[in-house]
Write a protein that holds these residues in place. Structure first.
Motif, PDB file in Angstrom:
ATOM      1  N   VAL A 162      39.181  63.937  37.505  1.00 27.37           N
ATOM      2  CA  VAL A 162      38.847  62.511  37.042  1.00 27.37           C
ATOM      3  C   VAL A 162      39.864  61.797  36.540  1.00 27.37           C
ATOM      4  N   ALA A 163      41.023  62.406  36.363  1.00 30.69           N
ATOM      5  CA  ALA A 163      42.242  61.692  35.507  1.00 30.69           C
ATOM      6  C   ALA A 163      42.839  60.534  36.540  1.00 30.69           C
ATOM      7  N   GLU A 164      43.404  59.493  36.077  1.00 29.99           N
ATOM      8  CA  GLU A 164      43.891  58.384  36.688  1.00 29.99           C
ATOM      9  C   GLU A 164      44.986  58.921  37.477  1.00 29.99           C
ATOM     10  N   GLY A 165      45.048  58.486  38.794  1.00 19.72           N
ATOM     11  CA  GLY A 165      46.142  59.099  39.657  1.00 19.72           C
ATOM     12  C   GLY A 165      46.331  60.434  40.006  1.00 19.72           C
ATOM     13  N   ALA A 166      45.193  61.140  39.897  1.00 19.39           N
ATOM     14  CA  ALA A 166      45.157  62.630  40.288  1.00 19.39           C
ATOM     15  C   ALA A 166      45.219  62.837  41.723  1.00 19.39           C
ATOM     16  N   VAL A 205      34.512  59.050  42.274  1.00 18.25           N
ATOM     17  CA  VAL A 205      34.098  59.676  41.065  1.00 18.25           C
ATOM     18  C   VAL A 205      33.015  58.988  40.352  1.00 18.25           C
ATOM     19  N   GLU A 206      32.502  58.036  40.612  1.00 20.80           N
ATOM     20  CA  GLU A 206      31.201  57.402  40.196  1.00 20.80           C
ATOM     21  C   GLU A 206      29.847  58.425  40.257  1.00 20.80           C
ATOM     22  N   TYR A 207      29.942  59.229  41.340  1.00 19.81           N
ATOM     23  CA  TYR A 207      29.209  60.141  41.607  1.00 19.81           C
ATOM     24  C   TYR A 207      28.763  61.138  40.395  1.00 19.81           C
ATOM     25  N   PHE A 208      29.889  61.552  39.781  1.00 19.87           N
ATOM     26  CA  PHE A 208      29.431  62.303  38.723  1.00 19.87           C
ATOM     27  C   PHE A 208      28.317  61.748  37.551  1.00 19.87           C
ATOM     28  N   GLU A 209      28.662  60.600  37.139  1.00 21.38           N
ATOM     29  CA  GLU A 209      27.923  60.075  36.071  1.00 21.38           C
ATOM     30  C   GLU A 209      26.553  59.476  36.691  1.00 21.38           C
ATOM     31  N   GLU A 244      32.538  63.806  30.389  1.00 17.11           N
ATOM     32  CA  GLU A 244      33.027  63.649  29.118  1.00 17.11           C
ATOM     33  C   GLU A 244      34.354  63.060  28.816  1.00 17.11           C
ATOM     34  N   LYS A 245      34.659  62.540  27.626  1.00 18.77           N
ATOM     35  CA  LYS A 245      35.948  61.971  27.500  1.00 18.77           C
ATOM     36  C   LYS A 245      36.916  62.985  27.096  1.00 18.77           C
ATOM     37  N   PRO A 246      38.077  62.788  27.693  1.00 14.15           N
ATOM     38  CA  PRO A 246      39.451  63.928  27.394  1.00 14.15           C
ATOM     39  C   PRO A 246      39.100  64.511  25.894  1.00 14.15           C
TER      40      PRO A 246
END
Length: 264
Positions: A162-166, A205-209, A244-246
């Protein structure tokens, strides 16, 4: 004077009526013996266990609240599949009382999921003995254990995905490879990571939440069949690795390391 006597009698009646027989079978409360204790309290679920003596006055007064607790847990799908409420006649079954260091009555102990069923691992319950106090304590414990289905080896990869640019395709391949190597007892949960990532690749990635929220709402509503609550809860737990947040993930990892150090 007569009024005082009447008031005293009324208070006595209230105390008597607010107590019961600790040996009575209560709905939602498992009666434990040396023969079945390890069947119900084995680390697979959390367990709140009262060790009582039939003659104990405080144990008698606890009966109504403990009865309501058993009923409340049994009616809540999000609780009954994760928590065992039980009681032990430690006067008749002294071996169980001795096994867990019980020296007075009632003694109430909390056995956490995933931990060994030992005296040292069991936590003494020292909070209020009302229904509300019991429920507050249990929910706090469950909130702290939302990651019960998480697989440590895959959590960092979940955060990397989920990290930006992954490079999501590469991370997805790494997750599949790592999931194939986990211990047998973690295989089912590891599979949930793979399934979640495959769906996120297709939906974003919106799927997760969104999925985490949808499943949690279904669990809380009581609409999920009893046999499926565990699987829904496991999915919610795994999805939390992606949502969850990093900084929260790092804090959780540090907490796990600290716990390991204490055990050593």
């Amino acid at each position: 004077m007569k009024l005082l006597v009447v008031a005293a009698l009324a208070a006595l009646v209230a105390v008597v009526s607010a107590s019961g027989d600790p040996t009575e079978s209560l709905p939602g409360v498992q009666d434990l013996t040396p023969d079945n204790f390890d069947k119900f309290v084995n680390g697979a679920k959390h367990a709140l266990v009262e060790f009582y003596a039939p003659w104990c006055g405080h144990c008698k007064h606890l009966v109504p609240e403990y009865k309501m607790l058993g009923e409340a847990i049994a009616k809540d799908p999000s609780l009954k599949n994760r928590v065992v409420i039980a009681k032990v006649n430690a006067d008749s079954h002294r071996s169980l009382g001795e096994r867990f260091g019980v020296s007075g009555f009632p003694t109430i102990k909390w056995f956490s999921r995933g931990k060994p069923v030992t005296t040292d691992a069991a936590e003494a319950y020292n909070k209020g003995r009302s229904l509300d106090a019991f429920l507050e304590f249990i929910k706090e414990k469950l909130d702290a254990d939302k990651g019960f289905a998480r697989v440590e080896a895959l959590d960092k990869l979940a955060q990397a995905f989920v990290a930006e640019g992954a490079d999501k395709d590469k991370v997805a391949a790494d997750v599949k490879a790592a999931a194939a190597k986990v211990d047998k007892d973690q295989a089912a949960n590891a599979k949930l990571y793979v399934e979640a990532i495959e769906k996120a690749l297709a939906r974003g990635v919106e799927y997760f939440e969104k999925e985490q929220g949808r499943l949690q709402r279904m669990i809380d509503s009581g609409s999920v069949a009893a046999g499926k609550v565990d699987s829904f809860a496991a999915k919610v737990s795994v999805l939390s690795a992606f949502t969850e947040k990093p900084e929260a993930a790092a804090a959780a990892a540090k907490s796990d390391d600290d716990d390991d150090d204490e055990e050593l």
